[in-house]
Design a protein around this motif. Structure first.
Motif, mmCIF file in Angstrom:
data_model
loop_
_atom_site.group_PDB
_atom_site.id
_atom_site.type_symbol
_atom_site.label_atom_id
_atom_site.label_comp_id
_atom_site.label_asym_id
_atom_site.label_seq_id
_atom_site.Cartn_x
_atom_site.Cartn_y
_atom_site.Cartn_z
ATOM 1 N N THR A 159 2.406 -32.295 -9.663
ATOM 2 C CA THR A 159 2.272 -31.358 -10.783
ATOM 3 C C THR A 159 1.820 -32.095 -12.043
ATOM 4 O O THR A 159 0.948 -31.617 -12.785
ATOM 5 N N ALA A 160 2.395 -33.282 -12.288
ATOM 6 C CA ALA A 160 2.014 -34.064 -13.472
ATOM 7 C C ALA A 160 0.547 -34.482 -13.393
ATOM 8 O O ALA A 160 -0.181 -34.447 -14.394
ATOM 9 N N LYS B 145 10.544 -32.728 -3.365
ATOM 10 C CA LYS B 145 10.665 -32.286 -4.766
ATOM 11 C C LYS B 145 10.149 -33.371 -5.706
ATOM 12 O O LYS B 145 9.435 -33.091 -6.674
ATOM 13 N N LYS B 146 10.506 -34.613 -5.404
ATOM 14 C CA LYS B 146 10.055 -35.732 -6.229
ATOM 15 C C LYS B 146 8.535 -35.886 -6.143
ATOM 16 O O LYS B 146 7.845 -36.114 -7.153
ATOM 17 N N GLU C 194 -1.711 -31.460 -14.127
ATOM 18 C CA GLU C 194 -1.760 -31.163 -15.567
ATOM 19 C C GLU C 194 -2.652 -32.159 -16.296
ATOM 20 O O GLU C 194 -3.425 -31.785 -17.188
ATOM 21 N N ASP D 135 6.412 -33.503 -5.347
ATOM 22 C CA ASP D 135 5.813 -32.328 -6.003
ATOM 23 C C ASP D 135 5.780 -32.491 -7.520
ATOM 24 O O ASP D 135 4.821 -32.071 -8.175
ATOM 25 N N GLN D 136 6.823 -33.094 -8.082
ATOM 26 C CA GLN D 136 6.850 -33.322 -9.535
ATOM 27 C C GLN D 136 5.698 -34.229 -9.958
ATOM 28 O O GLN D 136 5.042 -33.990 -10.977
ATOM 29 N N ARG D 137 5.451 -35.273 -9.155
ATOM 30 C CA ARG D 137 4.351 -36.191 -9.479
ATOM 31 C C ARG D 137 3.002 -35.488 -9.314
ATOM 32 O O ARG D 137 2.100 -35.651 -10.135
ATOM 33 N N ARG E 4 3.152 -35.950 1.707
ATOM 34 C CA ARG E 4 3.987 -34.738 1.787
ATOM 35 C C ARG E 4 3.882 -34.105 3.165
ATOM 36 O O ARG E 4 4.864 -33.640 3.745
ATOM 37 N N THR F 198 8.693 -42.190 -1.200
ATOM 38 C CA THR F 198 8.057 -41.216 -2.091
ATOM 39 C C THR F 198 6.844 -41.830 -2.783
ATOM 40 O O THR F 198 6.352 -41.294 -3.774
#
Length: 580
Positions: free
Chosen positions: A514-515, A507-508, A518, A510-512, A544, A464
């Protein structure tokens, strides 16, 4: 304390019969009216050359090229100009020899003694604390003027590639727009070097005893010289910067301002000149040896006249390096120490290729008149050839392994490195091998290309990670074109075998992502750029997309279990995979 940071550049255009360098001054002795486009006029020093200016008789002011505009509180004039540093920028300058060598140098002084005084009475600054002090300068945010535009912010120590762009832009005629692809096979940044000068009361050198360069003529004047590496960290990456450290004695403090340099120690000035010259010459030697031995079509020298011209240039460099004295100072120990700082100064070439290049150069050299100076170069080359052959005997496999890992798994990667080196296998590990100023992408590509095997530490962390994903993708891609290269998966866990692993990993990732989005949006709202995080965003998006292919490859490959309880028992399998 004086700090000088040198960024050498290697210019491949000297190889060409008709290099496109018409808008350049006639280095090394440019005329009084010459200018460097986008930099400014050539400056000459008519006064006695004193202090940190060393002997730069002709140079171009690079003040507009190296812009210390900074970021808010990290602005140079806020973070370093004020107490306790009270730092001053002494110079920002550019020089060239009109051939392959160009260099930028930036110099500072600061009042480190203020920090010493702030500590308990009688305590000196330890080397570790000095290194943290120096790191503030190395990581100071700057912008580089490329043509008429400024680059994005970057740490000063990583300015080499952008300074290369700025230099290339000045010496290319007629272009109105800049494309980085124009530079391919034209110019290349070399490893930077740091020169530090301190007063004896500012540091306790006892911990640097092993790095001391024994120079009796310096000791007589109360001067000590050390060669070492200063560590620094950018993000999670660790780097090593070649460093010369001069410690002077005496009751008087080192001068800080221009009017105080009238009584500057001449021995120290000549020592500074010699150390900076030796570094740039060793860089030129390394690049020329690599060029003569390259298998890359774009870099190969096929014109006999160009090859002859480069042999003469290499010969001139070797004459300088093999001189017994320079500026009335013995330099043999200095040159030996410089090469100790960079054990692999011949670069990424195989030993047999290095020996072949040196043998060809010896043949060319013997065709010249063997006067005493040429004879001294011949002796130097013969000794180097013998040393390389001795290395070849000690390491008959001449095998190179690149370890790809996530920094959360650093302990395992370091253990594998130690065990492989005990088997006389050369290991490339970024925490130990990354030289200062190296672009991570270039380090990964070159490391994979020069390695016989790519050993990938596979874990949830690595699968990841944007950078490890790049390394894995590159290794798989290169293996398709170079079937002799081996890709060896060493598994810290087997979670990737689960059917739903790709979904969990995405998912992991995608979280990074998204951060990062932002954070980029927040910066945009505050009129700030996000170029430093855009790269990670792109790497994660690429990972990804490619992750299913990576997982498929790993499932089809026979991975080796290196979980804590199995690493010793299964290490022979790793050796067998590398050697067979």
């Amino acid at each position: 304390m004086f700090i000088t940071l040198q960024f050498p550049l290697f210019d491949y255009r000297f190889f060409k019969a008709d290099p496109n360098k018409t808008e350049r001054p006639k280095w090394p002795e440019p005329g009084s009216n010459d200018r460097v486009r986008y930099f400014g006029e050539i400056l000459g020093r008519n006064k006695k050359y004193l202090g940190p200016w060393d002997d730069e008789k002709k140079y171009c002011n690079a003040g507009s090229v190296l812009n210390f505009c900074g970021l808010k509180d990290e602005h140079f004039f806020k973070s370093l100009y004020s107490d306790p540093y009270r730092a001053r920028i002494l110079f920002r300058r550019f020089q060239s020899d009109g051939r392959c060598m160009a260099k930028f140098e930036v110099g500072f002084n600061d009042q480190l003694c203020n920090r010493v005084a702030a500590q308990a009475a009688g305590q000196e600054v330890s080397p570790f604390n000095l290194f943290k002090h120096i790191e503030r300068y190395l990581l100071c945010p700057v912008k580089i003027k490329i043509g008429s535009r400024l680059s994005a912010y970057l740490p000063l120590i990583e300015a080499g590639e952008k300074l290369r762009d700025a230099y290339y832009w000045t010496t290319t005629k007629g272009k109105k727009s800049f494309d980085a692809r124009d530079i391919r096979h034209q110019a290349e940044p070399c490893e930077p070097v740091l020169l530090i000068q301190l007063h004896a009361g500012e540091i306790n050198p006892d911990q640097l005893f092993a790095q001391k360069v024994d120079m009796p003529f310096l000791s007589k004047e109360g001067i000590e010289l050390y060669c070492t590496h200063i560590p620094y960290t950018i993000g999670r990456r660790k780097y090593q910067l070649k460093t010369w450290m001069i410690i002077t004695a005496g009751d008087e403090a080192n001068p800080l301002y221009s009017g105080q340099f009238r009584a500057y120690n001449q021995t120290v000035r000549y020592l500074r000149i010699n150390l900076l010259r030796i570094h740039v010459e060793t860089c030129m030697q390394k690049k020329l040896i690599e060029t003569f031995g390259t298998t890359d079509e774009a870099y190969q020298i096929k014109d006999p006249a160009v090859r002859d011209r480069l042999y003469f240039y290499l010969h001139k460099i070797l004459l300088n390096l093999t001189n017994i004295q320079r500026n009335d100072q013995p330099q043999t120990a200095l040159v030996e120490a410089a090469f100790r700082l960079d054990e692999y100064y011949y670069g990424s070439m195989r030993i047999e290729d290095q020996v072949k290049v040196l043998d060809e150069y010896k043949t060319w050299l013997k065709a010249l008149e063997l006067n005493p100076k040429n004879q001294q170069v011949l002796g130097y080359i013969q000794k180097n050839t013998e040393d390389l052959r001795d290395q070849q005997k000690q390491k008959p496999e001449n095998c190179v392994v690149f370890i790809s890992y996530n920094h959360a798994d650093e302990a395992t990667a370091a253990l594998l490195k130690d065990k492989l080196e005990q088997e006389r296998i050369t290991v490339i590990l970024d925490s130990a091998s990354m030289q200062a100023g190296t672009a991570i992408k270039d380090f990964i590509s070159k490391s994979i290309l020069m390695s016989h095997a790519i050993l990938s530490v596979v874990s949830v962390n690595s699968l990841t990670s944007g950078w490890v994903g790049v390394e894995t993708i590159n290794a798989m891609f290169i293996k398709d074109f170079f079937p002799d290269k081996k890709f060896i998966a060493c598994c810290l866990d087997v979670n990737f075998m689960e059917d739903d692993f790709t979904e969990k990993a995405n998912k992991k990732i995608d979280q990074r992502i998204t951060a990062i989005k932002e954070l980029a949006r927040s910066r945009s709202d505050n009129a700030l750029r996000s170029t430093d995080i855009d790269d990670e965003w792109r790497r994660l998006e690429s990972l990804r997309l490619k992750l299913p292919d990576i997982i498929t490859h790993l499932k089809n490959d026979l991975g080796i279990d290196i979980m804590a309880k199995n690493i010793n028992a299964n290490f022979p399998k790793i050796l067998e995979a590398i050697r067979n």
